[in-house]
Design an enzyme around this catalytic site. Structure first.
Site, PDB file in Angstrom:
ATOM      1  CG  LEU A  58      -9.833  -1.876  10.276  1.00 37.38           C
ATOM      2  CD1 LEU A  58     -11.338  -1.926  10.495  1.00 37.38           C
ATOM      3  CD2 LEU A  58      -9.426  -2.844   9.166  1.00 37.38           C
ATOM      4  CD  GLU A 110      -4.285   7.283   6.527  1.00 37.08           C
ATOM      5  OE1 GLU A 110      -3.142   7.494   6.074  1.00 37.08           O
ATOM      6  OE2 GLU A 110      -4.841   6.176   6.484  1.00 37.08           O
ATOM      7  CB  THR A 132      -8.979  -1.282   4.834  1.00 35.53           C
ATOM      8  OG1 THR A 132      -8.363  -0.648   3.716  1.00 35.53           O
ATOM      9  CG2 THR A 132     -10.400  -1.677   4.461  1.00 35.53           C
ATOM     10  CG  ASP A 169      -2.068  -1.005   1.081  1.00 38.21           C
ATOM     11  OD1 ASP A 169      -2.179  -1.626  -0.001  1.00 38.21           O
ATOM     12  OD2 ASP A 169      -2.832  -1.171   2.041  1.00 38.21           O
TER      13      ASP A 169
END
Length: 566
Positions: free
Chosen positions: A475, A431, A471, A355
């Protein structure tokens, strides 16, 4: 009897049978559910039976029709396949609105198989050679024969027809299929990106209007257009010089199956590219030039990147590397390779890693509409769509144009500083985190949504996450999992003092303001510290004007399942 004459006669016979039924109350009765799963009205069934009788008189054939499905007509070996919509625009006919038609398309059967399904499975829409559409109310007839052009017949006068040469959407008249209208279509109408819209209610006739230049394009971007709706119009538009594709620019070539469905864009070449750009996968019509970015602290990722380069070389496909990937690979390269200098020249970005590599790629793309092909070299990798064993098939699907792109929402914003200045924030794919400079030191915020104070929060920090980032850190901090294509954001306090301070999901069109009431903080965007904010500063966040685009691979819910097994 040749195919054109046969099709013209079938359409005429249907007209003769249908006209007397207009206004008859029993015409509107539902007599059965047709082979395509839709209700069959009495008027449809009568028209279909007339067509069957007309065919039986002249030949043996395979009939494909919305009402009956497949039917073998005649006792001899079938010579032709006939695709029929006996009444296209049934509602118009029942209400005596003079815009409904009989649509007939015919192709020749060169090879015969005893098994009917085997025979049909070998035939495609491209095999149809003749198309006839007759406006039952007026007698106007459109017809075409492969290789002989398209024509319009009115009261015995025959004219050649061709599509319009309009190149500007703002000057164009667009035919539209409005049933189950899509969000993209509604936006297209709302933004008035055309001169006029027309909704007539007979797809076959609307396609013919495109063929003769009365409409500049016809679109149905839902996957609801059926074979029988478009078969005759397809032949006519092609012979009139037009293009018929799905919304992604892929040529329409349906199986001759009554249940075959597709989205449709019909127009000239100039408008077609613009319409695909609005409604579909615009990258399919752009020259392929891959960008490649790899995790560089992992030998396996570097090895995969090297194999990708060799594969692209073997296919003769252009590519460029980001500078760090180039430096990691330069001793392995066997030919000169370009470093990405102009991101706008890249059609697709291949991200090899986890990611974090995807976030690097997203930052590099800088808001340009470049789909990312994300290869997972880690564990779950919620942002990565493919595993390393799928990379070559993913590349092949892009080269041949058979892939889908998913659009995802990003965050944008700025900091309104206590001294009156502004600090523009980079866009965020995952984010924005506002966190304390010193571990285990509580911070104090006010959270506003669209100007209204929602909550006074004391916590170690606060996360504003996109669905894509739900996620990740969100999360882990107790936030909900949000499907990536949902239009919304989630606000998550980190270790809040009050048990009542819970995550909050807000509409993507909301403006989120976080005011710092105490202590200095770091503003961190997608894992990178953006700047230091001080007491009294306000962080303003809203939906970004640009989106992130991902080439679709693994299903999101499959990834959730993998996560639950870890």
């Amino acid at each position: 009897m040749d195919m054109l004459e046969m099709a013209l006669n079938i359409a005429k016979d249907i007209e003769k049978s249908v006209k007397p039924l207009i206004g008859w109350e029993k015409s509107n009765e539902v007599v059965k559910i047709g082979a395509d799963g839709t209700p069959t009205k009495r008027i449809d069934l009568i028209a279909e039976n007339v067509a069957i009788n007309s065919i039986e008189k002249v030949c043996s054939a395979i009939l494909i029709s919305e009402e009956i499905g497949f039917k073998r007509i005649g006792k001899n070996k079938p010579e032709y396949v006939i695709v029929l919509d006996p009444v296209d625009g049934t509602y118009n006919s029942l209400k005596d609105i003079p815009f409904y038609s009989a649509a007939v398309a015919i192709g020749r059967i060169d090879k015969f198989a005893d098994n009917l399904e085997e025979l049909i499975n070998n035939l495609k829409m491209k095999d149809l050679e003749v198309g006839v559409v007759r406006n039952i109310a007026t007698g106007d007839t459109y017809y075409a024969e492969k290789g002989k052009g398209a024509h319009f017949l009115r009261k015995g006068e025959k004219k050649s027809i061709s599509i319009s040469n309009s190149s500007n959407l703002k000057d164009s008249s667009i035919g539209l299929f409005a049933h189950d209208i899509s969000i993209d279509t509604l936006k297209f109408i709302k933004d008035r990106r055309f001169r006029r819209i027309r909704l007539f209610g007979s797809i076959a006739l609307e396609m013919c209007y495109v063929a003769k230049g009365a409409l500049d394009a016809f679109i149905n971007v839902n996957e609801t257009t059926r074979l029988c709706d478009i078969a005759a119009g397809y032949v006519i538009i092609k012979e009139a010089g037009g293009i018929v594709t799905d919304k992604n620019g892929q040529e329409v070539n349906l199986d001759l199956d009554v249940n075959s469905k597709v989205s449709v864009i019909c127009s000239n070449e100039m408008l077609h590219k613009k319409l695909v750009g609005i409604f579909g996968n615009r990258w399919r019509i752009k020259p392929t030039n891959f960008g490649i970015i790899s995790r560089i602290d992992n030998e396996e990722s570097i090895e995969v990147a090297d194999n990708v380069i060799k594969y692209l070389d073997s296919k003769g496909i252009k590519y460029e590397l980001d500078s760090s990937t180039y430096n990691a690979l330069k001793n392995r390269l066997t030919k000169k390779c370009d470093i990405i200098s102009n991101i706008e020249e890249i059609s697709h970005m291949i991200s090899i890693g986890g990611d974090g590599t995807v976030l690097r790629a997203s930052k590099m793309i800088e808001g340009n509409e470049i789909p990312m092909v994300c290869i997972n070299m880690g564990t779950v990798g919620f942002l990565t769509e493919f595993n390393k064993d799928e990379i070559f098939s993913a590349i092949d699907s892009i080269i041949c144009g058979s892939y889908k792109v998913e659009k995802r929402t990003k965050l944008m914003g700025f900091a309104k500083l206590s001294d009156g200045k502004q600090h523009i924030l980079n866009d965020s794919l995952n984010e924005v985190v506002i966190t304390t400079k010193n571990p285990a030191k509580m911070m104090h915020f006010e959270v506003y949504i669209d100007g209204s104070l929602v909550e006074d929060v004391r916590a170690d920090g606060i996360i504003v996450s996109t669905p894509n980032g739900s996620t990740a850190y969100s999360l882990s901090s107790g936030g909900p999992i949000i499907e990536p294509t949902v239009e919304g954001f989630v606000i998550v306090p980190i270790c809040p003092f009050k048990l009542s301070s819970r995550p909050l999901v807000v509409n993507a069109n909301s403006e989120i303001k976080i005011k710092l009431l105490k202590k200095s903080t770091y503003v961190v965007i997608d894992g990178n510290t953006e700047f230091e904010a001080k007491k009294g500063d306000e962080i303003i966040l809203r939906k970004s004007e640009s989106n992130a685009y991902f080439v679709k691979g693994d299903n999101f819910y499959n990834k959730l399942k993998k996560l639950s097994l870890m």
